[in-house]
Design a protein around this motif. Sequence first.
Motif, PDB file in Angstrom:
ATOM      1  N   SER A  94     129.589  67.816  29.937  1.00  0.00           N
ATOM      2  CA  SER A  94     129.501  67.984  31.388  1.00  0.00           C
ATOM      3  C   SER A  94     130.490  69.065  31.818  1.00  0.00           C
ATOM      4  CB  SER A  94     129.846  66.671  32.093  1.00  0.00           C
ATOM      5  OG  SER A  94     131.206  66.322  31.850  1.00  0.00           O
ATOM      6  N   ARG A 115     132.874  68.509  33.806  1.00  0.00           N
ATOM      7  CA  ARG A 115     134.180  67.839  33.715  1.00  0.00           C
ATOM      8  C   ARG A 115     134.727  67.917  32.289  1.00  0.00           C
ATOM      9  NH1 ARG A 115     135.551  61.528  35.456  1.00  0.00           N
ATOM     10  NH2 ARG A 115     137.747  61.585  34.810  1.00  0.00           N
ATOM     11  N   ARG A 119     124.387  67.306  43.642  1.00  0.00           N
ATOM     12  CA  ARG A 119     124.965  66.828  42.385  1.00  0.00           C
ATOM     13  C   ARG A 119     124.577  67.790  41.262  1.00  0.00           C
ATOM     14  NH1 ARG A 119     121.028  63.972  39.438  1.00  0.00           N
ATOM     15  NH2 ARG A 119     119.023  63.825  40.542  1.00  0.00           N
ATOM     16  N   PRO A 179     125.415  70.067  37.445  1.00  0.00           N
ATOM     17  CA  PRO A 179     126.388  71.040  36.949  1.00  0.00           C
ATOM     18  C   PRO A 179     126.706  72.171  37.913  1.00  0.00           C
ATOM     19  CG  PRO A 179     124.802  70.510  35.237  1.00  0.00           C
ATOM     20  CD  PRO A 179     124.297  69.876  36.488  1.00  0.00           C
ATOM     21  N   GLN A 236     128.983  70.765  40.609  1.00  0.00           N
ATOM     22  CA  GLN A 236     130.274  70.401  40.023  1.00  0.00           C
ATOM     23  C   GLN A 236     131.092  71.642  39.677  1.00  0.00           C
ATOM     24  OE1 GLN A 236     128.899  68.071  36.738  1.00  0.00           O
ATOM     25  NE2 GLN A 236     128.161  66.400  38.040  1.00  0.00           N
ATOM     26  N   ALA A 283     134.655  73.028  41.362  1.00  0.00           N
ATOM     27  CA  ALA A 283     135.846  73.259  40.537  1.00  0.00           C
ATOM     28  C   ALA A 283     136.310  74.704  40.587  1.00  0.00           C
ATOM     29  CB  ALA A 283     135.551  72.863  39.092  1.00  0.00           C
TER      30      ALA A 283
END
Length: 299
Positions: free
Chosen positions: A163, A165, A204, A206, A209, A213
């Motif tokens: 992921s 993360r 939601r 990748p 996310q 980030a």
Amino acid sequence: MSAALGLGTYRVREVSLAALSAIEGGATWVDTAPAYQGGRAHRLLGRVLATHVEVKVSTKTGFFTAAQGRAAVAAGVLSEAQAAQGHNLGPAFVRWQTGQSLDDLGGRANVVFVHNPERVSRHPHVVRGTLRRAFTVLEEFRAAGRIGGYGVATWSGLDELFSVRDLLELAQQAAGSARHSLIAVQQPVSLIRDRPIRQALDGRGPLVQARAAGLMTFASAPLHGGELPEMVSPELAGLIRPGLSPAAACLLATASTPSLDVVLLSASGHQHWTEAVQATALPLDARRLREITDVLATP
């Protein structure tokens, strides 16, 4: 706002002419790899980029040609058996190949992508260990000021093996602190590979996310290797936006994806590039994009 268009050089016919057409058309990114165009892409692009220092360039590490494999064996960074595989992400090879790439590209790369790490293994822990070691090498290049940062370019890894993360954690481990140099992710986004579009519309996945980030997001294969336009009916193209060709309509859908920064298009000529720029100037709103993906999901 639509994602920006960048040149992807995997399938273009003449790299130098494609790059010049893209740059003249306003492209700010050129994406390449050591193995593209039979290993010639870097050298051809280096000549163009030397006179267009404003253009950013991303390359990759992982795949290599047979000739590059023989050179790596001669340099002592691959064994004969490893060279026969055509792909390697061991630290010694990543260090050697990245150095070679920088030499060919005139000493600069804004991003070096770790290319298709899913080729290494189908076991997540093996892939993540490989990524951490590759990241450690690329952190060295960044610390020396030789690259702007690094990323991961994957076809299916973000679907099943790691992921965003995970990538951030691995980058922190490689850097030894939270101040890492992971700056980008690249994955296929198209009306065939539409899961990232649907996820992003739901806030939601990748792309969302990565954007949260602070990473740049790149879409590869927006026309699915040129196959997608032949699969799109005039009715579907008209639903996307009346008056567009199937190729332009498909490209617009991808460029309208939320949290997407750059779409990499393999357009070889000025006419195709101009059409792409015009088609993506005004993005689809989220409601229309969701309607399109819903139509495609209907059995």
